[in-house]
Design an enzyme around this catalytic site. Structure first.
Site, PDB file in Angstrom:
ATOM      1  CE  LYS A  27      -5.139  -2.723  -9.526  1.00  0.00           C
ATOM      2  NZ  LYS A  27      -4.581  -2.039  -8.343  1.00  0.00           N
ATOM      3  CG  ASP A  41      -8.264  -3.412  -4.490  1.00  0.00           C
ATOM      4  OD1 ASP A  41      -8.314  -4.454  -3.797  1.00  0.00           O
ATOM      5  OD2 ASP A  41      -7.264  -2.644  -4.525  1.00  0.00           O
ATOM      6  CE  LYS A  47      -8.159  -1.052  -1.725  1.00  0.00           C
ATOM      7  NZ  LYS A  47      -6.820  -0.474  -1.498  1.00  0.00           N
ATOM      8  CG  ASP A  94      -7.951  -1.075  -8.390  1.00  0.00           C
ATOM      9  OD1 ASP A  94      -7.143  -0.195  -8.738  1.00  0.00           O
ATOM     10  OD2 ASP A  94      -7.657  -1.997  -7.613  1.00  0.00           O
ATOM     11  CG  ASP A 139      -5.355  -3.420  -0.582  1.00  0.00           C
ATOM     12  OD1 ASP A 139      -5.959  -3.499  -1.671  1.00  0.00           O
ATOM     13  OD2 ASP A 139      -5.382  -2.413   0.163  1.00  0.00           O
ATOM     14  CD  GLU A 169      -5.494  -5.221  -5.995  1.00  0.00           C
ATOM     15  OE1 GLU A 169      -5.012  -5.028  -4.864  1.00  0.00           O
ATOM     16  OE2 GLU A 169      -5.871  -4.289  -6.738  1.00  0.00           O
ATOM     17  NE  ARG A 172       2.290  -4.342  -5.686  1.00  0.00           N
ATOM     18  CZ  ARG A 172       2.835  -3.526  -4.810  1.00  0.00           C
ATOM     19  NH1 ARG A 172       3.985  -3.835  -4.223  1.00  0.00           N
ATOM     20  NH2 ARG A 172       2.261  -2.383  -4.516  1.00  0.00           N
TER      21      ARG A 172
HETATM   22  N1  BES Z   1      -6.024  -0.144  -6.048  1.00  0.00           N
HETATM   23  C1  BES Z   1      -5.112   0.165  -5.006  1.00  0.00           C
HETATM   24  C2  BES Z   1      -4.362   1.482  -5.227  1.00  0.00           C
HETATM   25  C3  BES Z   1      -5.192   2.733  -5.217  1.00  0.00           C
HETATM   26  C4  BES Z   1      -5.277   3.493  -4.068  1.00  0.00           C
HETATM   27  C5  BES Z   1      -5.800   3.194  -6.357  1.00  0.00           C
HETATM   28  C6  BES Z   1      -6.001   4.669  -4.071  1.00  0.00           C
HETATM   29  C7  BES Z   1      -6.526   4.364  -6.362  1.00  0.00           C
HETATM   30  C8  BES Z   1      -6.619   5.105  -5.214  1.00  0.00           C
HETATM   31  C9  BES Z   1      -4.073  -0.952  -4.891  1.00  0.00           C
HETATM   32  O1  BES Z   1      -4.488  -2.226  -5.237  1.00  0.00           O
HETATM   33  C10 BES Z   1      -3.630  -1.024  -3.472  1.00  0.00           C
HETATM   34  O2  BES Z   1      -4.435  -1.336  -2.646  1.00  0.00           O
HETATM   35  N2  BES Z   1      -2.354  -0.745  -3.223  1.00  0.00           N
HETATM   36  C11 BES Z   1      -1.806  -0.818  -1.910  1.00  0.00           C
HETATM   37  C12 BES Z   1      -0.459  -1.461  -2.015  1.00  0.00           C
HETATM   38  C13 BES Z   1       0.171  -1.769  -0.691  1.00  0.00           C
HETATM   39  C14 BES Z   1      -0.652  -2.811   0.040  1.00  0.00           C
HETATM   40  C15 BES Z   1       1.585  -2.252  -0.921  1.00  0.00           C
HETATM   41  C16 BES Z   1      -1.687   0.601  -1.387  1.00  0.00           C
HETATM   42  O3  BES Z   1      -1.372   1.505  -2.162  1.00  0.00           O
HETATM   43  O4  BES Z   1      -1.943   0.806  -0.220  1.00  0.00           O
HETATM   44 ZN    ZN Z   2      -6.030  -2.319  -6.566  1.00  0.00          ZN
HETATM   45 MN    MN Z   3      -5.406  -3.250  -3.627  1.00  0.00          MN
END
Ligand code: BES
Ligand code: ZN
Ligand code: MN
Length: 494
Positions: free
Chosen positions: A261, A266, A273, A284, A343, A345, A347
């Site tokens: 990834k 992000d 966010k 990220d 968010d 993104e 996947r």
């Molecule tokens: N990049 C984030 C995940 C992340 C969170 C990495 C904290 C490092 C530290 C990812 O893209 C994300 O935002 N995931 C969401 C998914 C949800 C919307 C299903 C999450 O974990 O809140």
């Molecule tokens: Zn992310």
């Molecule tokens: Mn995200």
């Protein structure tokens, strides 16, 4: 720049910043000194000095006293519980961090910067390798954005009876360079590292080490139907890319694809966010940096295995051209995805990388990503979660154990996939919150077909928000690079 290493059989003098291991007895204050220094009178004196000041520290921590032989220098007492490779790696890292910190009180103009001497107890080559790795990993500093350059440690001297250490030194330096490369890329702010920058670096690095590189950008994305990468990157001033880097030695009879990834920032997109969650989202792209560095390491080690890295690069931003919640995209395998959360993104871009990787029919595919906040909730900030096909999952877990990187196997329970059902498309990109790490893994499962597969979520351990410990600095850690290289090496032995 990397500090240099010298392994010596005998120390000319003990007058230097000197690192030994210590262990404090449970029921007394008695400090036991663990060191390979042959001078038992000196060690006994150290033991009583450390006992007198009540020195006590855990593995990964250290305690400083003035050196009894030359009070200009610190004696570094590094917590050491046992002499296995993991403990030695942590103790050496903590020792060098302490030595580096003591030296940083000097300024660049102070001409002579003493080397730090490590005298930790060990007999075997793999223990020496662990000490060297820990020392080099602990010496890492990211100073690119600081005006006042502090004095840097130039040299580490390691006392060791291990014969012919040259190869061990070279291996430790190679691995440390790879970890440094990941840490440098991850620590660099997104303003200075966008998808194009990272792609350019990947292409240049590939050329350096005899790897082939190919970049899919612009019209290629539509042509290859890289729907996720195109969609996630649509809101950025810097267009997205997929980069393929391949190490293909003639004698290879096993092939591994590594998918990373690579979200260079992000913001969350329109599913924006909150401010505090957005901080550190320059990290990220850790997965992409890690698969790049692992593939370059395979080349540098001349491993007889084919390794193909796929870097899924995009910046997840907000603009008039961004994807919206409710948009539907269709992948090259015909599967459509309704985007209910911009968010989620990671996947979306990984799906493209997995499809492209699996189309080449590798023997196995491994993806690595800072994928879910849920992984941090489930496993804390120091463990990686490994999901996927049981055999590959287990093999990666074993490689992590060998490398001394904390990881745990996690399941992909089918019932959680019902949360991804969409009214209008084949699936949605985000489901319910419970088990969020597993839901993300279940989403990815739709894009690997029958290829044996492991998925590594490093959202917790990729970045250390707290203070340094052992060989882990504050900031980017480079976690799982050593595990991936170990896994590639294991596959060459089978
Ligand atoms: N990049 C984030 C995940 C992340 C969170 C990495 C904290 C490092 C530290 C990812 O893209 C994300 O935002 N995931 C969401 C998914 C949800 C919307 C299903 C999450 O974990 O809140
Ligand atoms: Zn992310
Ligand atoms: Mn995200």
């Amino acid at each position: 720049m990397m500090v240099s290493i010298e392994v010596v059989k005998k120390l000319d003098s003990l007058a230097a910043p000197l690192a030994v291991g210590i262990k404090t007895e449970k029921d007394s204050r008695q400090v036991q000194v663990l060191s390979n220094i042959p001078d038992s009178a000196f060690l006994a004196q150290l033991s009583s000095s450390l006992t007198a000041v009540g020195a006590d520290c855990a593995l990964g921590d250290s305690y400083l006293i003035p050196s009894p032989l030359d009070s200009r220098y610190p004696l570094i007492a590094s917590g050491l519980t046992e002499t296995g490779s993991d403990a030695l790696r942590q103790a050496a890292g903590a020792a060098i961090r302490a030595g580096q910190k003591a030296l940083s009180k000097y300024q660049e103009k102070d001409a002579v910067i003493s080397p730090v001497v490590i005298a930790l107890p060990h007999n075997h080559a793999d223990q020496l390798q662990a000490i060297l790795e820990g020392a080099l990993l602990g010496a890492y500093q990211f100073t690119a954005y600081q005006q006042a350059k502090k004095a840097q440690l130039q040299k580490i001297i390691v006392l060791s009876a291990v014969e012919n250490p040259e190869k061990i030194i070279a291996k430790a330096q190679l691995i440390a360079q790879a970890v440094y490369q990941v840490r440098d890329l991850v620590n660099t702010p997104a303003r200075d590292l966008n998808p194009q920058d990272l792609a350019d670096i990947a292409v240049a690095e590939a050329a350096k080490y005899g790897c082939q590189a190919k970049v899919f950008a612009g019209a290629d994305l539509a042509k290859e139907q890289l729907a996720g990468i195109a969609a996630v990157g649509a809101g950025s001033a810097t267009p997205p890319r997929l980069v393929r880097v391949e190490w293909a030695p003639a004698q290879a009879n096993y092939s591994i694809a590594l998918v990373g990834k690579g979200i260079t920032f992000d913001s969350g997109g329109y599913s924006l966010k909150p401010p505090t969650s957005m901080v550190d989202m320059k990290t990220d792209m850790t997965g992409a940096a890690t698969v790049l560095a692992a593939t370059l390491s395979a080349a540098r080690l001349n491993l007889p295995i084919r390794v193909t890295a796929w870097l899924c690069l995009a910046e997840n931003m907000v603009s008039a051209s961004s994807i919206r919640p409710d948009d539907v995209i269709t992948y090259r395998n015909g599967k459509s995805v309704e985007i209910n959360n911009t968010d989620a993104e990671g996947r979306l871009v990984l799906a493209d990388g997995l499809l492209m990787a699996c189309a080449e029919e590798p023997d196995e595919v491994i993806d690595i990503a800072t994928l879910t906040g849920a992984a941090v909730v489930a496993l804390g900030e120091r463990l990686s979660g490994i999901m996927g096909t049981p055999e590959i999952r287990k093999a990666v877990r074993q490689a992590a154990d060998t490398a001394g990187e904390a990881a745990w196997e996690m399941p992909l329970p089918a019932h959680l996939a019902t949360g991804l059902r969409s009214r209008i498309a084949d699936m949605k990109n985000s489901g319910k919150r419970p088990g969020g790490m597993l839901v993300a893994g279940l989403f990815l499962q739709n894009f690997v077909g029958n290829t044996p597969w492991a998925h590594i979520d490093i959202a917790g351990p990729a970045f250390n928000n707290e203070s340094a410990y052992g060989y882990t600095p504050a900031g980017a850690t480079g976690i799982m690079l050593r595990t991936l290289v170990q896994h590639l090496e294991n596959k060459c032995q089978n």
